[in-house]
Design an enzyme around this catalytic site. Sequence first.
Site, PDB file in Angstrom:
ATOM      1  N   ASP A   1      -3.190   4.542  -2.308  1.00 29.45           N
ATOM      2  CA  ASP A   1      -4.294   5.050  -1.513  1.00 29.45           C
ATOM      3  C   ASP A   1      -4.773   6.412  -2.039  1.00 29.45           C
ATOM      4  O   ASP A   1      -3.953   7.305  -2.274  1.00 29.45           O
ATOM      5  CB  ASP A   1      -3.786   5.209  -0.067  1.00 29.45           C
ATOM      6  CG  ASP A   1      -4.891   5.467   0.914  1.00 29.45           C
ATOM      7  OD1 ASP A   1      -5.714   4.567   1.137  1.00 29.45           O
ATOM      8  OD2 ASP A   1      -4.941   6.586   1.484  1.00 29.45           O
TER       9      ASP A   1
ATOM     10  N   HIS B   1     -11.053  -3.658   2.853  1.00 30.74           N
ATOM     11  CA  HIS B   1     -11.050  -3.283   4.276  1.00 30.74           C
ATOM     12  C   HIS B   1     -11.930  -2.077   4.581  1.00 30.74           C
ATOM     13  O   HIS B   1     -12.043  -1.680   5.735  1.00 30.74           O
ATOM     14  CB  HIS B   1      -9.603  -3.024   4.728  1.00 30.74           C
ATOM     15  CG  HIS B   1      -9.027  -1.823   4.026  1.00 30.74           C
ATOM     16  ND1 HIS B   1      -8.786  -1.793   2.664  1.00 30.74           N
ATOM     17  CD2 HIS B   1      -8.691  -0.605   4.479  1.00 30.74           C
ATOM     18  CE1 HIS B   1      -8.328  -0.609   2.326  1.00 30.74           C
ATOM     19  NE2 HIS B   1      -8.248   0.137   3.414  1.00 30.74           N
ATOM     20  N   ASP B   2     -12.494  -1.454   3.548  1.00 33.01           N
ATOM     21  CA  ASP B   2     -13.346  -0.277   3.755  1.00 33.01           C
ATOM     22  C   ASP B   2     -14.823  -0.575   3.507  1.00 33.01           C
ATOM     23  O   ASP B   2     -15.648   0.343   3.557  1.00 33.01           O
ATOM     24  CB  ASP B   2     -12.943   0.849   2.785  1.00 33.01           C
ATOM     25  CG  ASP B   2     -11.586   1.438   3.107  1.00 33.01           C
ATOM     26  OD1 ASP B   2     -11.183   1.406   4.282  1.00 33.01           O
ATOM     27  OD2 ASP B   2     -10.933   1.941   2.176  1.00 33.01           O
TER      28      ASP B   2
ATOM     29  N   ASP C   1       0.864  -1.177   0.000  1.00 33.99           N
ATOM     30  CA  ASP C   1       0.000   0.000   0.000  1.00 33.99           C
ATOM     31  C   ASP C   1       0.905   1.232   0.000  1.00 33.99           C
ATOM     32  O   ASP C   1       1.893   1.278   0.732  1.00 33.99           O
ATOM     33  CB  ASP C   1      -0.870  -0.003   1.270  1.00 33.99           C
ATOM     34  CG  ASP C   1      -2.300   0.410   0.979  1.00 33.99           C
ATOM     35  OD1 ASP C   1      -2.478   1.504   0.421  1.00 33.99           O
ATOM     36  OD2 ASP C   1      -3.227  -0.347   1.331  1.00 33.99           O
TER      37      ASP C   1
ATOM     38  N   GLU D   1      -6.324   3.676  -5.975  1.00 30.48           N
ATOM     39  CA  GLU D   1      -7.651   3.842  -5.394  1.00 30.48           C
ATOM     40  C   GLU D   1      -8.128   5.226  -5.823  1.00 30.48           C
ATOM     41  O   GLU D   1      -7.463   6.222  -5.555  1.00 30.48           O
ATOM     42  CB  GLU D   1      -7.584   3.747  -3.871  1.00 30.48           C
ATOM     43  CG  GLU D   1      -8.972   3.706  -3.259  1.00 30.48           C
ATOM     44  CD  GLU D   1      -9.001   4.154  -1.808  1.00 30.48           C
ATOM     45  OE1 GLU D   1      -9.937   3.792  -1.099  1.00 30.48           O
ATOM     46  OE2 GLU D   1      -8.095   4.892  -1.381  1.00 30.48           O
TER      47      GLU D   1
END
Length: 566
Positions: free
Chosen positions: A207, A337-338, A98, A264
């Site tokens: 991210d 994870h979100d 990430d 993302e």
Amino acid sequence: MTKTWWKESVVYQIYPRSFMDSNGDGIGDINGITQKLDYLKKLGVDVLWLSPVYQSPNDDNGYDISDYQAIMPEFGTMEDFDRMLSEAHKRGIRIVMDLVVNHTSDEHPWFVESRKSKDNPYRDFYIWRQGKEVQEKGTAVTREPNNWGSFFSGSAWQYDKETDMYYLHLFSRKQPDLNWENDKVRENVFSMMDWWLKKGIDGFRMDVISLISKVQSFPDGPAKMNSSYGDAGPYTANGPRVHEYLKEMNQKVLSKYDIMTVGEASGVTVEEAKKYASLDGSELNMVFQFEHMDLDGGETFKWNDKKMDLVELKETLSKWQTELDEKAWNSLYWDNHDQPRIVSRLGDDRVYRERSAKMLATCLHMMQGTPYIYQGEELGMTNAPFGGIEDFRDIESINAFRELTGRGMDGETILKYIRYKSRDNARTPFQWDDSHMAGFTTGTPWIMVNPNYKEINAKKALEQEDSVFYYYQKLIRLRKEYPVIVYGHYKLLLPESRQLYVYTREYEGERLLTICNFTGESTECRIPAEFMEGKILISNTHRSQVTEENLVLEPYEALVLYCPAV
Ligand code: NOJ
């Protein structure tokens, strides 16, 4: 279309904090991941994406980084990391890290310096602005530089008394936004990326990369429903210089390595995605878009228990499938994870849990793009039965509860929404077996274990021939065997059906038909004549042949038919 390994791969996302705890402190760690590499190899995934493992004060579970080149002690050491990387590579599994560079932690040395004085050499690493003088009830008061709201509630500006100015934080107060306009910021970020790539990692998941370029006049955003703050989106998402920055990153770093990149991209449209993820390779390989995930949002943003409309879902996913075809590359995901667990959101996590989990997997994995599996999705893990707000650990959920109750909304109603949509649903510990704490830890886990672990766990799944795990394994294997699954053109059938999601794929004469029943009722589907002779590639109901043109599908049934080139 050029064939590349990252188009043909299946990615598995690990949220290290919740995956496997090797030392009994209740927190998952890197050695825990190493221990479980054989499990992942057995599943057949090609790439692991690790949510952040860097040094962090954990205001947002590692998405607030205070040292990009150190490992968080709770997760282990750099030696542990190097061992995991080499063990993964030995098994032919790649590791994608990430990359969180829209912001740092406020404890990062750059920010510690930046906030000291206006002439500090690091001052311009972040976005500082003077407060705005306004008249309120006849008196002059100083307010935030503009009305932007943070994604985690409240204003996106934090007053800092040291220099009597505000800094921008699109996420928490402890996540100040980096100033990408500053050449030195970009140089530092690029050399840090290069350091990791030299170490041998295989790529980055970036991210909120769509937010790195802000409109420099910082205008007020449009009003948001049920919020005192304005929407920063129009001035931060896909900003004026974002493509220039990514092209620079690509030239200076990414293009030098054989790696995979996924950005993302909140607020991304298909038009923008064609630039970010263009097949010309000038920026990134692919992006995570949010349009399908936002379909069940409402007046209070994501806090809602509205059900997604299947017709809209099909319309949205089909738009991405057809518009990016031959121009850019899709990433395919339901969970991360979100997001809450997909089987609890779009399937049936009670009566038809396993079957609906398999149906959802089929629907996604047969599309064009690179599929992502989020840890536990391959077991059909469900949302957790959280009680009060004290059960939650996620800053977004906790802040939303405070803000919405503060605005007078009913606490129980908000809790109902948070229970359904909170990111913590994805973050409960991975369920390894039916022993103490699901085999995740010998200690006390940092967040509750879902009590359904006795029923839903990896050990049991590995013992059952027709488990969700083996179904995923098969989907992954099929992708390696049939190029049409990777490269085929997509076409939606029955767009108006409120029960069925049906689509075809076609590649050099090979054809595929995917049929998914999204409901708990049996329903009929007319099989197109050219597929009547097709071979069943996979079925979640053990169907072995299709004899009737009018096929009666069972609840949540999924079926894929294949016809070779003639
Ligand atoms: C997106 C990440 O996926 C999320 O978990 C995080 O809270 C925000 N970006 C801020 O880094």
